[in-house]
Motif scaffolding. Structure first.
Motif, PDB file in Angstrom:
ATOM      1  N   LEU A 145      10.696  -9.953  -6.145  1.00  0.00           N
ATOM      2  CA  LEU A 145      11.608  -9.412  -7.008  1.00  0.00           C
ATOM      3  C   LEU A 145      12.426  -8.216  -6.435  1.00  0.00           C
ATOM      4  N   ALA A 146      11.825  -7.673  -5.790  1.00  0.00           N
ATOM      5  CA  ALA A 146      12.611  -6.267  -5.174  1.00  0.00           C
ATOM      6  C   ALA A 146      13.691  -6.786  -4.121  1.00  0.00           C
ATOM      7  N   VAL A 147      13.265  -7.696  -3.413  1.00  0.00           N
ATOM      8  CA  VAL A 147      14.265  -8.028  -2.442  1.00  0.00           C
ATOM      9  C   VAL A 147      15.274  -8.995  -2.952  1.00  0.00           C
ATOM     10  N   THR A 148      14.977  -9.916  -4.240  1.00  0.00           N
ATOM     11  CA  THR A 148      16.068 -10.595  -4.837  1.00  0.00           C
ATOM     12  C   THR A 148      17.098  -9.638  -5.437  1.00  0.00           C
ATOM     13  N   LYS A 149      16.416  -8.321  -5.966  1.00  0.00           N
ATOM     14  CA  LYS A 149      17.350  -7.614  -6.714  1.00  0.00           C
ATOM     15  C   LYS A 149      18.172  -6.324  -5.444  1.00  0.00           C
ATOM     16  N   GLY A 150      17.850  -6.615  -4.326  1.00  0.00           N
ATOM     17  CA  GLY A 150      18.404  -6.039  -3.175  1.00  0.00           C
ATOM     18  C   GLY A 150      17.805  -4.450  -3.114  1.00  0.00           C
ATOM     19  N   ILE A 151      16.671  -4.207  -3.509  1.00  0.00           N
ATOM     20  CA  ILE A 151      15.880  -2.911  -3.432  1.00  0.00           C
ATOM     21  C   ILE A 151      15.539  -2.726  -2.031  1.00  0.00           C
ATOM     22  N   SER A 152      15.470  -1.816  -1.476  1.00  0.00           N
ATOM     23  CA  SER A 152      15.266  -1.495  -0.131  1.00  0.00           C
ATOM     24  C   SER A 152      13.495  -1.535  -0.298  1.00  0.00           C
ATOM     25  N   THR A 153      13.007  -2.254   0.592  1.00  0.00           N
ATOM     26  CA  THR A 153      11.564  -2.568   0.500  1.00  0.00           C
ATOM     27  C   THR A 153      10.757  -2.091   1.780  1.00  0.00           C
ATOM     28  N   TYR A 154       9.701  -1.642   1.839  1.00  0.00           N
ATOM     29  CA  TYR A 154       8.914  -1.231   3.052  1.00  0.00           C
ATOM     30  C   TYR A 154       7.644  -1.321   2.887  1.00  0.00           C
ATOM     31  N   ILE A 155       6.830  -1.764   3.916  1.00  0.00           N
ATOM     32  CA  ILE A 155       5.389  -1.722   4.112  1.00  0.00           C
ATOM     33  C   ILE A 155       5.173  -0.681   4.841  1.00  0.00           C
ATOM     34  N   VAL A 156       3.839   0.385   4.347  1.00  0.00           N
ATOM     35  CA  VAL A 156       3.704   1.416   5.028  1.00  0.00           C
ATOM     36  C   VAL A 156       2.430   1.589   5.263  1.00  0.00           C
ATOM     37  N   GLN A 157       2.262   2.032   6.362  1.00  0.00           N
ATOM     38  CA  GLN A 157       0.761   2.326   7.265  1.00  0.00           C
ATOM     39  C   GLN A 157      -0.309   2.987   6.342  1.00  0.00           C
ATOM     40  N   ASP A 158      -1.481   2.496   6.019  1.00  0.00           N
ATOM     41  CA  ASP A 158      -2.384   3.105   5.066  1.00  0.00           C
ATOM     42  C   ASP A 158      -2.598   4.616   5.175  1.00  0.00           C
ATOM     43  N   PRO A 159      -2.737   5.189   6.542  1.00  0.00           N
ATOM     44  CA  PRO A 159      -2.838   6.726   6.230  1.00  0.00           C
ATOM     45  C   PRO A 159      -1.551   7.390   5.864  1.00  0.00           C
ATOM     46  N   LEU A 160      -0.310   6.841   6.190  1.00  0.00           N
ATOM     47  CA  LEU A 160       0.848   7.578   5.730  1.00  0.00           C
ATOM     48  C   LEU A 160       1.180   7.269   4.342  1.00  0.00           C
ATOM     49  N   PHE A 161       0.724   6.303   3.993  1.00  0.00           N
ATOM     50  CA  PHE A 161       0.904   6.142   2.246  1.00  0.00           C
ATOM     51  C   PHE A 161      -0.046   6.899   1.484  1.00  0.00           C
ATOM     52  N   ALA A 162      -1.270   7.129   2.249  1.00  0.00           N
ATOM     53  CA  ALA A 162      -2.278   8.043   1.393  1.00  0.00           C
ATOM     54  C   ALA A 162      -1.610   9.460   1.069  1.00  0.00           C
ATOM     55  N   LYS A 163      -0.850   9.881   1.931  1.00  0.00           N
ATOM     56  CA  LYS A 163      -0.001  11.356   1.539  1.00  0.00           C
ATOM     57  C   LYS A 163       0.902  11.096   0.356  1.00  0.00           C
ATOM     58  N   LEU A 164       1.231   9.950  -0.032  1.00  0.00           N
ATOM     59  CA  LEU A 164       2.178  10.019  -1.128  1.00  0.00           C
ATOM     60  C   LEU A 164       1.512   9.602  -2.355  1.00  0.00           C
TER      61      LEU A 164
END
Length: 281
Positions: A73-92
């Motif tokens: 859905l995000a790609v279809t709508k042109g939303i910037s999409t990223y895969i984030v490494q787990d330890p880094l994502f945990a900080k968010l």
């Protein structure tokens, strides 16, 4: 399989990660006009509303079917999409059992000068400090057909992450005016002939014995101290909710819900129309 269109983020120095981390601070949310949204359902709702700017997906969660559907859905709508490494994502992450989805959303922008004050119900919130209470009040306001919410100065930030979760995406379904000063609030109420009803124990009528105006505003206050004295002096009528058991008061979000629905019971059918305005939503 991971989409080849998606960038993989593994550095804390990544510009998008820095941007997301900065949005944990109120001053940065105000400066950038953005806020964080966490959780699959909330992010999906925001994406469908067209205000999601960035989608961040935890690497270990990205193969789940529902998350893959969101990514598509995000790609279809042109939303910037990223895969984030787990330890880094945990900080968010802000929740204990994260679903591995965080979005950066655009704050809705509303201007009082563009607001059309038709008959109906409005609510003002004076000094509420718990983000969960504020979020619940706003969610209930949408359900009750409230036309606009006024957050008086001193109220907790509505884009606090806990508040955002409590609203269940209601932030984009109702005009919300932030940091409204008492002088500005007074002008709005008087110039638009709005009758104000403040929750208080002093010189108040039982809330179910009041004949509410076609253009009404409920005012609720701080969890411990109630509505400020300045606002009390401006209000047209004090209202109170009877306590039938041995308890002094109700949680502010519960009290607000009871009052909003009590007013709605009295409003004519033509006050049920969905809010429309020239606001930039």
């Amino acid at each position: 399989m991971e989409s080849p269109k998606l960038e993989y983020i593994q550095s804390k120095d990544n510009r998008t990660i820095k941007r997301a981390m900065s949005l944990k601070q109120r001053k940065q949310r105000q400066k950038l006009g953005e806020y964080l949204v966490e959780g699959l359902r909330l992010v999906c709702d925001i994406a469908k509303n067209g205000v999601l700017r960035v989608l961040l997906v935890k690497e270990s969660k990205c193969d789940a079917a529902d998350i893959q559907a969101l990514i598509e859905l995000a790609v279809t709508k042109g939303i910037s999409t990223y895969i984030v490494q787990d330890p880094l994502f945990a900080k968010l992450e802000d929740t204990q059992h994260s679903q591995g989805i965080i979005g950066i959303a655009q704050k809705p922008m509303h201007m009082l000068s563009h607001m059309e004050f038709a008959d109906g119900l409005y609510i003002a919130i004076d000094g509420v400090q718990d983000p969960g209470n504020l979020g619940t009040i706003i969610r209930t306001a949408v359900a009750a057909g409230v036309r606009a919410v006024f957050l008086l100065k001193g109220t907790v930030d509505v884009y606090n992450e806990k508040c955002v979760r409590s609203t269940m995406s209601a932030l984009h379904h109702i005009p919300i005016f932030e940091d409204v000063g008492i002088s500005e609030f007074y002008d709005v109420v008087k110039e638009n002939d709005i009758t104000t009803y403040v929750t208080t124990l002093d010189n108040a009528m039982p809330y179910d014995e009041v004949q509410y105006s076609y253009k009404s505003m409920i005012i609720v206050g701080n969890e411990g101290n109630g509505v400020s004295s300045d606002i009390l002096q401006l209000a047209d009528q004090g209202i109170t909710i009877p306590m039938y058991g041995n308890i002094e008061s109700l949680n502010v979000s519960v009290a607000a819900a009871l009052c909003m629905y009590k007013v709605r019971e009295q409003l004519p059918l033509d006050c049920n129309a969905i809010y429309k305005s020239k606001c930039n939503i």
